[in-house]
Enzyme design. Structure first.
Site, short mmCIF file in Angstrom:
data_model
loop_
_atom_site.label_atom_id
_atom_site.label_comp_id
_atom_site.label_asym_id
_atom_site.label_seq_id
_atom_site.Cartn_x
_atom_site.Cartn_y
_atom_site.Cartn_z
N ASP A 176 76.58 -14.27 108.92
CA ASP A 176 77.87 -14.91 108.75
C ASP A 176 78.17 -15.62 110.07
OD1 ASP A 176 80.55 -15.42 107.79
OD2 ASP A 176 81.21 -13.78 109.09
N ASP B 153 81.84 -17.08 111.24
CA ASP B 153 83.16 -16.81 111.83
C ASP B 153 83.38 -15.32 112.06
OD1 ASP B 153 85.03 -19.59 111.23
OD2 ASP B 153 83.14 -19.33 110.16
#
Length: 406
Positions: free
Chosen positions: A199, A201
């Site tokens: 991922d 953020d």
């Protein structure tokens, strides 16, 4: 009838001592059934299980072993093993083994005592311990709790009967002592991971980019509230994402470059990815954020490929929409599966790393799913969680030692 003897040696480690002991066993034609050795600060601990059909030969071998051990400065102990004990040992050896990895800024005896108690309570016996982190200089010990990283890997033997209960106990201990505990089955896939999907953020970077865009657009508070509820799993990601992006309508696209240049890369991310690359891993970003920023990180960190959302821009302004299919939780899992198939590897050989609820689908199907500094919901549902150290703590879950890292 075989005579079986456990020989245990303790003393200073020296060159050629193992060869001299083996020469004695060879001389008397003893069979080695098991062997293990560890050296800590030049102190040797060696154990051998040997077998012989000739009682006289065994006695002569033990006598000579005593003489050689004395010359080498080793204390030696002999223990007869019955046939029943040996058969039980063989059965135990066939049990599934697990690796327990303990991480913290600074590990103390209190931490290890608590972890050992949990291990014992769940029916495991400790076979081996080793430190994966580098040595800390004594003068830096006061700083280690805040700046360092420490890791001990524990190999345990036994049958895991209640994985959920063990996971709950480890999470409780992690919360109380500010440490991380990962328990993995010690199988061939653990030693042969090939692909790592991140991922972006709040995982590879410390910010949520959409919140930074919202601040620039003057709608920071509204977007941040929706973001937090989505990450906690209170809102459907796709719907909340559309709502947040819509609030960005009219934002000047020129601000994107400034936001990208000010992204704060997460502690340990650069070291982790450079090490993974040097070891032949393939890396990918699977992000519910935006392609512009994911590609910026790709260039900065040397990540192989990127899959994220394309922010729609017309006439230099953000339209409040994205083009193409939204990369939500289901899409991340789908992409991870596609990447594994393309690489010709099994899902068990994939690592997934994320922090939010929309990462859970990919964390759940990867061979190693890691919730990194994650929300409570994600920590509770992911197989493994790391919060006490940087992103490079994942290297310890792979068995990589600090001195292996160039």
């Amino acid at each position: 009838m075989h005579e079986i003897i456990l020989m245990s040696f303790l003393g200073p480690d020296q060159p050629n001592q193992f060869a001299r002991l083996m020469a004695v066993l060879a001389k008397y034609d003893l069979d080695i059934l098991d062997i293990g050795q560890a050296v800590i600060h030049d102190q040797l601990s060696l154990a051998l299980v040997v077998a012989s059909r000739d009682v006289t030969e065994t006695a002569l071998a033990m006598k000579e072993i005593l003489l050689v051990s004395h010359e080498l400065g080793l204390a030696v102990r002999f223990k007869p093993i019955t046939g029943t004990e040996y058969e039980n040992w063989v059965k135990e050896g066939g049990r599934t083994r697990h690796i327990v990895t303990v991480l913290a800024r600074h590990l103390t005896p209190e931490h290890l005592a608590a972890v050992a108690a949990v291990i014992a309570r769940h029916g495991f016996n400790i076979d081996r311990l080793q430190r994966l982190s580098g040595r800390i200089a004594l003068e830096k010990l006061p700083e280690a709790e805040f700046q360092g990283r420490a890791c001990v890997e524990i190999s345990v033997r036994g049958r895991l009967t209640d994985a959920q209960s063990l996971r709950a106990d480890c999470l409780k201990l992690s919360a109380n002592l500010s440490i991380d505990i990962a328990v993995q089955e010690d199988n061939v896939y653990r030693r042969n991971r090939r692909l790592v999907c991140f991922d972006m953020d709040s995982t590879l970077i410390e910010q949520e980019v959409i919140d930074e865009l919202a601040i620039a657009a003057g709608v920071g508070a509204q977007v941040a509230e929706i973001t937090e509820r989505a990450m906690q799993g209170e809102l459907d990601f796709a719907q909340s994402f559309k709502a947040r992006v819509a609030l960005l309508e009219g934002l000047d696209s020129a601000v994107l470059a400034g936001i990208a240049s000010n992204l704060r890369v997460t502690e340990g991310a650069a070291r982790l990815i450079s090490t993974l690359k040097s070891l032949g891993y393939r890396t990918a970003i699977l992000s519910g954020g935006f392609t512009y920023f994911a590609e910026y990180l790709q260039q900065k960190l040397g990540i192989d490929e990127v899959h994220a959302n394309q922010l729609d821009i017309k006439d230099g302004k953000v339209t409040g929409q994205v083009t193409g299919r939204i990369v939500d939780g289901a899409r991340k899992a789908e992409l991870l599966t596609e990447l594994a198939a393309r690489e010709g590897i099994r899902l068990e050989q994939v690592i997934a790393v994320g922090d939010g609820a929309n990462d859970l689908p990919m964390l759940s199907i990867a061979g190693l799913g890691v919730a990194f500094r994650a929300k409570p919901l994600v920590r509770q549902n992911a197989d493994q969680a790391i919060s006490s150290v940087g992103l490079d703590g994942i290297l310890y879950l792979l068995g990589v030692r600090d001195y292996d890292v160039l």
